[in-house]
Design an enzyme around this catalytic site. Structure first.
Site, PDB file in Angstrom:
ATOM      1  N   GLU A 191      -1.475 -15.998  -1.556  1.00  0.00           N
ATOM      2  CA  GLU A 191      -0.099 -15.541  -1.397  1.00  0.00           C
ATOM      3  C   GLU A 191       0.490 -16.339  -0.243  1.00  0.00           C
ATOM      4  OE1 GLU A 191       2.779 -11.695  -0.439  1.00  0.00           O
ATOM      5  OE2 GLU A 191       0.625 -11.505  -0.102  1.00  0.00           O
ATOM      6  N   ASP A 220       0.253 -17.138   6.192  1.00  0.00           N
ATOM      7  CA  ASP A 220       1.531 -17.034   6.895  1.00  0.00           C
ATOM      8  C   ASP A 220       1.319 -17.480   8.327  1.00  0.00           C
ATOM      9  OD1 ASP A 220       4.048 -15.869   8.133  1.00  0.00           O
ATOM     10  OD2 ASP A 220       4.278 -15.098   6.108  1.00  0.00           O
ATOM     11  N   ASP A 236      11.305 -18.319   2.874  1.00  0.00           N
ATOM     12  CA  ASP A 236      12.518 -18.801   3.514  1.00  0.00           C
ATOM     13  C   ASP A 236      13.197 -19.774   2.557  1.00  0.00           C
ATOM     14  OD1 ASP A 236      14.469 -20.073   5.043  1.00  0.00           O
ATOM     15  OD2 ASP A 236      13.213 -20.200   6.838  1.00  0.00           O
ATOM     16  N   THR A 285       7.479  -5.808  -1.504  1.00  0.00           N
ATOM     17  CA  THR A 285       7.297  -6.244  -0.135  1.00  0.00           C
ATOM     18  C   THR A 285       8.337  -5.585   0.775  1.00  0.00           C
ATOM     19  OG1 THR A 285       8.802  -8.135  -0.201  1.00  0.00           O
ATOM     20  CG2 THR A 285       6.567  -8.485  -1.045  1.00  0.00           C
ATOM     21  N   TYR A 329      10.566  -7.017   2.636  1.00  0.00           N
ATOM     22  CA  TYR A 329      11.882  -7.622   2.449  1.00  0.00           C
ATOM     23  C   TYR A 329      12.477  -7.261   1.090  1.00  0.00           C
ATOM     24  CZ  TYR A 329      10.980 -10.201   6.699  1.00  0.00           C
ATOM     25  OH  TYR A 329      10.708 -10.521   8.000  1.00  0.00           O
ATOM     26  N   GLU A 330      11.623  -7.155   0.089  1.00  0.00           N
ATOM     27  CA  GLU A 330      12.102  -6.792  -1.237  1.00  0.00           C
ATOM     28  C   GLU A 330      12.803  -5.437  -1.218  1.00  0.00           C
ATOM     29  OE1 GLU A 330      10.326  -6.578  -5.806  1.00  0.00           O
ATOM     30  OE2 GLU A 330       9.023  -7.006  -4.100  1.00  0.00           O
TER      31      GLU A 330
END
Length: 218
Positions: free
Chosen positions: A49, A74, A123, A197, A199-200
């Site tokens: 991911e 990340d 991003d 997520t 942000y989702e």
């Protein structure tokens, strides 16, 4: 830096399944490259991911599919802490996290070592197309990492980024398997709906449709 972040960074250092190679280590030779199956202790598929944030998909997929290994990647240590802690507390043996810049991904995985990629709300890089995680530059890197026939998934709220990705797939001759501009009104009941997520959830609360596609590299 806040005490909360400092505490999370300190705890990150204690997780045996969280790797944080320094830039110099990646350049010199990351010891885990080509040895991820050895870390997991099996030959099961390794799925990434990219831009995992809090690692929601990494953890959810690992729980649903124990026959696969999942690695969240990340650069943000305070975010990746959440997924690392959750998977550690639940004792998931098929989860790892890798804190590093994604543009150095070839320094962390050997050719053909990866069997699939999820890109979740990256991003959109509106001013720097080549830095987008679906730019030709990145797709060429994924081609080295991935076994032939592997699937790349993308979820995003950003329409311009989504359309750019569709155009790139077509221009580069890759195989688009499916796409939707409004996931939650698409009728799909697949892994892409497995979790939402951080942000989702924010985007959905704002009424922004979630876009999704999957494709194979030529």
């Amino acid at each position: 830096m806040s005490k909360r972040k400092l505490d999370r960074f300190a705890e990150n250092a204690t997780f045996p399944h969280l790797f944080q190679p320094a830039f110099e280590e990646l350049v010199r030779g990351f010891e885990q490259k080509g040895k991820w199956h050895g870390f997991f202790g099996n030959e099961n598929p390794v799925i990434l991911e990219l831009g995992c944030g809090k690692g929601e998909y990494t953890v959810a997929l690992a729980e649903k599919y124990p026959e696969n290994n999942y690695i969240g990647v990340d650069i943000k240590g305070a975010r990746i802490w959440r997924g690392a802690r959750t998977s550690f507390e639940n004792g998931f043996p098929n989860v790892a996290f890798l804190r590093m810049r994604i543009d150095m991904i070839l320094n962390a995985f050997a050719p053909g070592e990866v069997s699939g990629i999820w890109i979740t709300f990256p991003d959109p890089q509106p001013a720097k197309a080549r830095k987008r995680l679906t730019s030709p530059m990145f797709l060429n890197r994924y081609k080295t990492l991935l076994k032939p026939g592997s699937i790349i998934h993308l979820k995003t709220d950003n329409l311009a980024f989504f359309e750019y990705t569709l155009e790139t797939i077509a221009a580069e001759g890759h195989e688009l398997l499916m796409h939707t501009f409004d996931l939650y009104n698409s009728g799909l009941t697949e892994d892409v709906m497995l979790t939402q997520t951080h942000y989702e959830k924010i985007f959905l609360a704002q009424g922004i449709p979630i876009k999704y596609l999957r494709f194979k590299l030529k």
